[in-house]
Motif scaffolding. Structure first.
Motif, PDB file in Angstrom:
ATOM      1  N   LYS A 187       0.829  -1.206   0.000  1.00  0.00           N
ATOM      2  CA  LYS A 187       0.000   0.000   0.000  1.00  0.00           C
ATOM      3  C   LYS A 187       0.863   1.254   0.000  1.00  0.00           C
ATOM      4  O   LYS A 187       0.590   2.213  -0.725  1.00  0.00           O
ATOM      5  N   ILE A 188       1.895   1.247   0.826  1.00  0.00           N
ATOM      6  CA  ILE A 188       2.782   2.411   0.922  1.00  0.00           C
ATOM      7  C   ILE A 188       3.513   2.619  -0.396  1.00  0.00           C
ATOM      8  O   ILE A 188       3.658   3.752  -0.869  1.00  0.00           O
ATOM      9  N   ARG A 229       1.072   4.111  -2.958  1.00  0.00           N
ATOM     10  CA  ARG A 229       0.834   5.530  -2.656  1.00  0.00           C
ATOM     11  C   ARG A 229       2.021   6.389  -3.079  1.00  0.00           C
ATOM     12  O   ARG A 229       1.849   7.466  -3.653  1.00  0.00           O
ATOM     13  N   ALA A 230       3.224   5.911  -2.804  1.00  0.00           N
ATOM     14  CA  ALA A 230       4.423   6.671  -3.159  1.00  0.00           C
ATOM     15  C   ALA A 230       4.533   6.818  -4.674  1.00  0.00           C
ATOM     16  O   ALA A 230       4.853   7.904  -5.175  1.00  0.00           O
ATOM     17  N   LEU A 281       2.075   6.752  -6.875  1.00  0.00           N
ATOM     18  CA  LEU A 281       1.027   7.663  -7.342  1.00  0.00           C
ATOM     19  C   LEU A 281       1.365   9.124  -7.038  1.00  0.00           C
ATOM     20  O   LEU A 281       1.123  10.010  -7.862  1.00  0.00           O
ATOM     21  N   ILE A 282       1.923   9.375  -5.867  1.00  0.00           N
ATOM     22  CA  ILE A 282       2.306  10.742  -5.516  1.00  0.00           C
ATOM     23  C   ILE A 282       3.419  11.240  -6.431  1.00  0.00           C
ATOM     24  O   ILE A 282       3.376  12.370  -6.924  1.00  0.00           O
TER      25      ILE A 282
END
Length: 46
Positions: free
Chosen positions: A4-5, A8-9, A11-12
């Motif tokens: 998940k992390i 997210r990274a 996508l950011i």
């Protein structure tokens, strides 16, 4: 949890890359002009 992390990274970083690319191509002027036009239409001016 680690996956998940990572997602997210990624996508950011992709979002930041697209923002920077848009700034270098002066796309913010197009977005601003469209927003102003839409606001004028909503108010009945344009």
């Amino acid at each position: 949890m680690k996956m998940k992390i990572t997602i997210r990274a990624v996508l950011i970083l992709a979002a930041l890359g697209l923002i920077v690319t848009g700034l270098f191509h002066n796309d913010y002027n197009d977005v601003l002009n469209k927003a102003i036009r839409i606001c004028y239409e909503c108010m009945g001016i344009g």
